[in-house]
Design an enzyme around this catalytic site. Structure first.
Site, PDB file in Angstrom:
ATOM      1  CE1 TYR A 125      -6.135  10.701 -10.216  1.00  0.00           C
ATOM      2  CE2 TYR A 125      -6.504  12.499 -12.034  1.00  0.00           C
ATOM      3  CZ  TYR A 125      -6.079  11.162 -11.774  1.00  0.00           C
ATOM      4  OH  TYR A 125      -5.490  10.361 -12.529  1.00  0.00           O
ATOM      5  CG  ASP A 135      -1.826   1.255   1.394  1.00  0.00           C
ATOM      6  OD1 ASP A 135      -1.579   2.133   0.560  1.00  0.00           O
ATOM      7  OD2 ASP A 135      -2.602   1.236   2.342  1.00  0.00           O
ATOM      8  CB  VAL A 136       1.929   3.529  -2.670  1.00  0.00           C
ATOM      9  CG1 VAL A 136       2.592   2.438  -3.466  1.00  0.00           C
ATOM     10  CG2 VAL A 136       0.890   4.094  -3.146  1.00  0.00           C
ATOM     11  CG  ASN A 150       0.574   2.836 -12.895  1.00  0.00           C
ATOM     12  OD1 ASN A 150      -0.036   3.570 -13.648  1.00  0.00           O
ATOM     13  ND2 ASN A 150       0.001   1.838 -12.491  1.00  0.00           N
ATOM     14  CE  LYS A 176      -2.658  10.941 -11.062  1.00  0.00           C
ATOM     15  NZ  LYS A 176      -1.497   9.885 -10.856  1.00  0.00           N
TER      16      LYS A 176
END
Lengths: 264, 268
Positions: free
Chosen positions: B163, B68-69, B95, B167
């Site tokens: 998001y 789990d990053v 990713n 990003k």
């Protein structure tokens, strides 16, 4: 995986093969399998010698090719060049616009004629070549696309199209023009399967550096890589953009500049 | 060495997060095609096992590690397991990421927890992975980091806050990696356009890409060669850059009038 990047049986034309990036792009495309015709940017003996030497490198790789002296800002010269590529190869798949005419002078000292020449060779020449190649590629698009789409147009612009430079107004304006023309043309020809992209080149060995040796030392201190690019480090992008692997990639500037643009 | 040979990744070890499906799987398979051995990580063991099986069918090795990053101790354990197996990491593909709870909520309706989950999933996870891997790359004298951002990292969206922020943050985080670790480590970004990952509902939501200049959506397998290209020696001078693969979307905007209107020039 290498097959997807291969340019075997593709035919390319590189305009501006006398400068280090154009030459390296022509050789890279030939290494990847393409036949490559090359031309000068301006009519000069030095450029003609360099373009011939580039064509020799293409032949040494056992590809078809030719060299032609043109003035890239001359409509008839450019139309004749594209016609020759089509007639010698039978088809033109890839156009690389690597024209480059560095020009720097304080704005108040630039004559209207000098301004026009800088814009003509650095920007209008890209329009002329794109138009000539585009007519051929669009016609082919209507007669059925081939694998990898109907055409690839790859412009080479400079970091000076994104960052300003004192005494560089004409050159900076022309380079920025190439970048945004890339985006507009990409949209115009997207449905025909013609991709239009731009390689944004950083400061490269063999290109003119403003400020001589001292300017170069300053630049090397500033760059994260602490050195200029070798031309071959930039032109590999041309192979990717020209290949089937990049069929969905269009309207982009791919910067290869050793982190120069990440810098404040 | 010819230009195509520089695209080979033989002997390289590549870690791909979010490798269980979609773009992560496509990139893993492309890296394997180019000769790399893989470490496939994600939260769901069954999915990375499937990816690993496909990699092994290509004759490459693939270690699977659930991770789990967003949990730094989980990332640390994944990196340690990788180093224990292979002793090195040459390529890191960050990713993992995606839609999180409250994704399209109005701003007042995003609670603290939603915000943190959104940022953790799409930014902090990549930061944790870079923090754990880059010291090894620096020690060994080379490494490639490929971060997956989005068109939403470059442009905004209505009711799209977590998001877009995460990003966009990932883009400038990557540039700071470049400023700090170049030329030893090369850190670049991929910004995919609209990729429905074989999900028909998603493809329909995006109207099959008809407002995209190229008139279609992206295919997962189109991301693979780009990943190989960025992981290869062909791009050694490229650092801190974003490659947008979106069929022309961002060049003009995904709009109904985004391409090719013909307006006559008067008086010529």
């Amino acid at each position: 995986m290498q097959e997807e990047f291969s340019l075997r049986d593709r035919n390319a034309l590189v305009i501006g093969a006398a400068n280090s990036l154009g030459r390296a792009a022509a050789v890279a495309l030939a290494e990847a399998g393409a036949n490559v015709g090359v031309s000068t940017t301006i009519r000069s003996r030095a450029e003609e010698v360099a373009a011939n030497s580039c064509a020799n490198e293409v032949w040494a790789l056992d590809r078809k090719g030719f060299a032609q002296a043109i003035d890239a800002a001359d409509e008839a010269d450019v139309d004749a060049l594209v016609a020759r590529a089509v007639s010698e190869f039978g088809r033109l798949d890839i156009l690389v616009n690597a024209h480059d005419l560095p020009f720097a002078r304080p704005l108040v000292e630039i004559s209207a004629q000098e301004w026009r020449r800088a814009i003509d060779v650095n920007l209008t020449a890209v329009f002329l070549a794109s138009r000539a190649a585009g007519r051929h590629m669009l016609e082919r698009a209507q007669t059925g696309a081939r694998p990898g789409g109907s055409g690839r147009i790859i412009n080479v612009a400079s970091v000076l199209g994104e960052r300003g430079m004192a005494n560089g107004a004409a050159y900076c304006a022309a380079q920025a023009g190439v970048i945004n023309m890339t985006r507009a043309l990409a949209l115009e020809w997207a449905r025909a399967g013609i991709t239009v992209n731009c390689i944004g080149a950083g400061w490269t060995e063999g290109m003119g550096i403003i400020g001589g040796e001292e300017g170069r030392r300053q630049l090397e201190r500033y760059l994260p890589y602490k050195r200029l690019a070798k031309p071959e480090e930039i032109t590999g992008v041309a192979v990717y953009l020209a290949s089937d692997a990049a069929e969905y990639l269009t309207g982009q500037v791919i910067w290869v500049e050793g982190g120069a643009l990440s810098h404040v | 060495m010819g230009v195509l040979d520089k695209l080979r990744l033989d002997g390289k070890i590549a870690v791909v997060t979010g490798a269980g499906r979609g773009l992560g799987r496509a990139m893993s398979l492309a890296l394997a095609d180019a000769g790399a051995d893989l470490v496939a990580t994600a939260r769901t063991a069954s999915q990375i096992e499937e990816t690993a099986q496909l990699v092994r069918e290509k004759g490459r090795e693939c270690l699977t590690v659930t991770c789990d990053v967003t949990d730094s101790s989980s990332v640390q354990a994944m990196v340690e397991a990788t180093l224990a197996e292979y002793g090195r990491i040459d390529i890191l593909v960050n990713n993992a990421g995606g839609v999180t709870p409250g994704f399209a909520n109005k701003l007042p309706d995003i609670d603290d927890r939603m915000w943190r989950t959104g940022i953790d999933t799409n930014l902090t996870g990549a930061v944790y992975c870079c923090r754990a891997v880059i010291p090894h790359m620096v020690e060994r004298g080379s490494g490639k980091v490929i971060n997956v951002t989005s068109g939403f990292g470059l442009r905004a969206g209505r009711d799209n806050f977590m998001y877009t922020s995460a990003k966009a943050g990932l883009i400038n985080f990557t540039r700071s990696l470049t400023m700090t670790y170049a030329p030893v480590v090369q850190a670049n970004l991929i910004a995919p356009g609209l990729f429905p990952h074989d999900d028909p509902a998603m493809a329909e939501w995006w109207k099959q890409g008809k407002f995209t200049p190229m008139g279609r959506l992206g295919k997962d397998e189109e991301l693979g060669p780009l990943c190989v290209f960025l992981a290869s020696d062909l791009t050694s001078y490229m650092n801190g850059q974003i490659i947008v693969l979106d069929g022309g979307g961002l060049a003009g905007g995904h709009a109904p009038t985004g391409f090719a209107p013909v307006v006559p020039l008067e008086g010529v």
